[in-house]
Design a protein around this motif. Structure first.
Motif, PDB file in Angstrom:
ATOM      1  N   ASP B 217       0.600  -1.139  -0.162  1.00  0.00           N
ATOM      2  CA  ASP B 217      -0.034  -0.130  -0.096  1.00  0.00           C
ATOM      3  C   ASP B 217       0.877   1.189   0.031  1.00  0.00           C
ATOM      4  O   ASP B 217       1.021   1.814   1.128  1.00  0.00           O
ATOM      5  CB  ASP B 217      -0.836   0.063   1.166  1.00  0.00           C
ATOM      6  N   SER B 218       1.498   1.543  -1.202  1.00  0.00           N
ATOM      7  CA  SER B 218       2.294   2.771  -1.327  1.00  0.00           C
ATOM      8  C   SER B 218       2.392   3.072  -2.762  1.00  0.00           C
ATOM      9  O   SER B 218       2.198   2.208  -3.578  1.00  0.00           O
ATOM     10  CB  SER B 218       3.555   2.259  -0.729  1.00  0.00           C
ATOM     11  N   PRO B 219       2.786   4.047  -3.200  1.00  0.00           N
ATOM     12  CA  PRO B 219       3.017   4.551  -4.488  1.00  0.00           C
ATOM     13  C   PRO B 219       4.040   3.646  -5.188  1.00  0.00           C
ATOM     14  O   PRO B 219       3.879   3.012  -6.321  1.00  0.00           O
ATOM     15  CB  PRO B 219       3.888   5.847  -4.554  1.00  0.00           C
ATOM     16  N   GLU B 220       5.141   3.050  -4.418  1.00  0.00           N
ATOM     17  CA  GLU B 220       5.856   2.035  -4.883  1.00  0.00           C
ATOM     18  C   GLU B 220       5.230   0.767  -5.250  1.00  0.00           C
ATOM     19  O   GLU B 220       5.712   0.263  -6.158  1.00  0.00           O
ATOM     20  CB  GLU B 220       7.049   1.921  -3.958  1.00  0.00           C
ATOM     21  N   GLY B 221       4.253   0.328  -4.232  1.00  0.00           N
ATOM     22  CA  GLY B 221       3.825  -0.680  -4.629  1.00  0.00           C
ATOM     23  C   GLY B 221       2.813  -0.546  -5.956  1.00  0.00           C
ATOM     24  O   GLY B 221       2.815  -1.572  -6.588  1.00  0.00           O
ATOM     25  N   GLY B 222       2.361   0.518  -6.062  1.00  0.00           N
ATOM     26  CA  GLY B 222       1.487   0.782  -7.246  1.00  0.00           C
ATOM     27  C   GLY B 222       2.308   0.253  -8.654  1.00  0.00           C
ATOM     28  O   GLY B 222       1.852  -0.035  -9.487  1.00  0.00           O
ATOM     29  N   ARG B 223       3.473   1.227  -8.393  1.00  0.00           N
ATOM     30  CA  ARG B 223       4.405   1.047  -9.830  1.00  0.00           C
ATOM     31  C   ARG B 223       4.813  -0.407  -9.673  1.00  0.00           C
ATOM     32  O   ARG B 223       4.748  -0.885 -10.976  1.00  0.00           O
ATOM     33  CB  ARG B 223       5.787   1.860  -9.211  1.00  0.00           C
ATOM     34  N   LEU B 224       5.266  -1.300  -8.718  1.00  0.00           N
ATOM     35  CA  LEU B 224       5.641  -2.614  -8.901  1.00  0.00           C
ATOM     36  C   LEU B 224       4.502  -3.389  -9.753  1.00  0.00           C
ATOM     37  O   LEU B 224       4.697  -4.174 -10.468  1.00  0.00           O
ATOM     38  CB  LEU B 224       6.014  -2.990  -7.722  1.00  0.00           C
ATOM     39  N   ALA B 225       3.298  -3.171  -9.061  1.00  0.00           N
ATOM     40  CA  ALA B 225       1.973  -3.953  -9.379  1.00  0.00           C
ATOM     41  C   ALA B 225       1.818  -3.737 -10.886  1.00  0.00           C
ATOM     42  O   ALA B 225       1.645  -4.495 -11.793  1.00  0.00           O
ATOM     43  CB  ALA B 225       1.024  -3.628  -8.602  1.00  0.00           C
ATOM     44  N   THR B 226       2.070  -2.416 -11.344  1.00  0.00           N
ATOM     45  CA  THR B 226       1.872  -2.061 -12.929  1.00  0.00           C
ATOM     46  C   THR B 226       2.962  -2.765 -13.528  1.00  0.00           C
ATOM     47  O   THR B 226       2.593  -3.166 -14.642  1.00  0.00           O
ATOM     48  CB  THR B 226       1.850  -0.439 -12.722  1.00  0.00           C
ATOM     49  N   ARG B 227       4.118  -2.731 -13.098  1.00  0.00           N
ATOM     50  CA  ARG B 227       5.321  -3.360 -13.802  1.00  0.00           C
ATOM     51  C   ARG B 227       4.824  -4.872 -13.976  1.00  0.00           C
ATOM     52  O   ARG B 227       5.055  -5.313 -15.222  1.00  0.00           O
ATOM     53  CB  ARG B 227       6.512  -2.922 -13.057  1.00  0.00           C
TER      54      ARG B 227
END
Lengths: 332, 332
Positions: B217-227
């Motif tokens: 639950d973080s911007p970094e998490g969003g980025r990784l999920a998208t990747r």
DNA sequence: TTGTACGCGTTATCAT
DNA sequence: ATGATAACGCGTACAA
């Protein structure tokens, strides 16, 4: 649900229960487990107040910050909490919202709770309150503290050098019209970053034009300050922000007014919060190691900490320039 | 520094000092001011532990959240704190970081402190812990609580309707390949937003393709999920995010991969945190009134609160769709 | 109006 | 190894 209840149920005295709960050495394994069983059966939990009252010690650290909405403070909080957790300490935060009355009342509360120590990161604290805190006898550590007679441990950032790096970098890019966007703060001390900005910019040759605008410590504050700036007719080619949090709003407003970043205006932040590399454009900023600050505060406050040294250590942190996408050569 | 010291200095008994401190009715003005003077002279502050131990009551509320880094929780915290302040209450937060052990230990601490009440907003709480909390006797209020036998007051969001609005909106824009980016969470309860997304998408006709990816639950998490999503070869035309905080990273990664938002991919958030209107593009999202949640929790917890009703009120909040810039017609 | 004395739930110091 | 019991600092009946 008290010690007595547990003692009765386990058929022992309260003293024994207390021993078990504090894992004192001499308790026969048999009784120990009897007590433990009674504890779980009754879903008993020691009264913290009675505990610290009788024991005298507290295992709670206090953290006082100006604005917990700003991720900068949040990061320090986390680092402090993590460090504290390994030492079986808790930490309670209080955010003053830059309101002096809240600061004072938070300090009252923390003193009243006889915390194990208190970390203070509020730029708006005056020497008076700080002194009162120090004299209250509670272990205290400051970040960017006002100068005190009896100096408590202090962690300071060398904002002068940081700001110098920032301004020099912008000058190298050809910027001659600079703006500073800061945040409101009660007088003490005049925001260091802003003061150094002025000092450095004023000294620069060839001369630089500059202008200052302030607002709340928030993206919205950054936006409003920028709006005021542009409305005044001043056309900076670069805007130096007091921190990343406000810079987010500065960029937003620039974009909204049809200005490209960094095409038309360069923007720099300060702190290097996580968000600063998620914005578009990514923010050029100055890094301040929040984790280190939090950890160090814990070391300074808790005697059992691995890094604890008895004497008041003064620590200085020098901000590093992180160049990303929000800055570029000045538009001619 | 105790009551005794003050009493001695003022030439009265401890009882009188206590009366003054709690502004009890019958105290002669003269003695009152003598006591007050002694208090300030000695810079005395009552021991909070002794106070709540003797008095029995505490004026501190506890707030338990999953991730205080997420502005969603922070906003609730603030609302709760503001409401509490007007009732002369404090509030202490604990962030579990989605770690069940931290949750359990935080609950222990709060129970040990005999708080006046506790507000729980942790999706990862299981019925067991929740039940234990309720049975501990502490006034408790949940947001999105698991179903319990003895229902405590609960505030719920109608995620089903919210998610329905979101998906329908995207379908109307011509989107047929959807992705959901959620966050890891311990099993209880399976994230409601995600569950509803699946339910709604699976029912849609003509059929929709979809895929789910989760991370922190973080911007970094969003980025990784998208990747991970893109790496899998799936090409969504729209990504529905569990919240705005992660959406920030989702957008960032999309941009980094050369995908335009919303030109190539539309993105929706959830919560409508302040930041969602500062990103570029601004986030289309579903609003959840955090302030109202915080205020309501205070009302439910504190008997003296203006909005307090004795009976366990169930409150339902319906998320409103806020259309901004991160969504557009599906690329054909 | 003010003082005395007990109790809150625990820890810690003596005994046993 | 375990049990009484005196603090800890304050609120509050009960007396005066």
């Amino acid at each position: 649900m008290t010690l007595d209840d547990v003692a009765r149920r386990a058929g022992v005295s309260t003293a024994t229960v207390s021993r078990v709960l504090n894992d004192a050495p001499s308790v026969r394994p048999a009784t120990r487990s009897r007590v433990l069983k009674a504890v779980t059966d009754l879903n008993y939990l020691p009264n913290e107040h009675a505990r610290t009252l009788a024991g005298g010690r507290s295992r709670v650290l206090g953290l006082l910050v100006s604005n917990i909405e700003n991720p900068f403070f949040l990061d320090i909080y986390h680092a402090l909490e993590d460090a504290a957790r390994t030492l079986a300490h808790e930490v309670v935060v209080a955010s003053t919202g830059y309101v002096p009355e809240h600061l004072a009342s938070s300090i009252q509360h923390m003193r009243a709770r006889r915390l194990a120590g208190i970390a203070v990161i509020v730029s708006e604290i005056d020497a008076d309150l700080a002194g009162q805190l120090v004299h209250s006898g509670m272990p205290t550590v400051f970040y960017d503290a006002p100068r005190l007679d009896r100096m408590p441990p202090n962690i300071a950032a060398d904002y002068r050098t940081g700001m110098h790096r920032c301004v020099e970098y912008l000058r190298g890019l050809g910027h001659r019209r600079l703006a500073f966007v800061g945040h409101h703060t009660s007088l003490y001390p005049l925001n260091a970053r802003q003061a150094h900005f002025v000092e450095i910019v004023a000294k620069a040759r060839p001369a630089l034009e500059y202008r200052i605008e302030t607002s709340d410590d928030s993206p919205e504050g950054g936006r409003l300050a920028t709006r005021a700036l542009l409305a005044s007719g001043f056309r900076p080619t670069a805007i130096v922000c007091v921190n990343d949090f406000m810079a987010i709003g500065v960029v937003r407003e620039l974009l909204d007014q049809g200005l490209g970043v960094p095409r038309d205006v360069s923007v720099t932040g300060f702190d290097n919060i996580g968000l600063s590399s998620y914005t578009s454009p990514r923010l050029t900023t100055l890094d301040i190691p929040r984790a280190r600050i939090g950890t160090t505060m814990c070391d300074l406050l808790v005697p059992e900490a691995p890094g604890h040294t008895g004497r008041p250590t003064d620590i200085v942190i020098t901000p590093e320039l992180i160049v990303r996408e929000s800055t570029g050569v000045a538009r001619s």
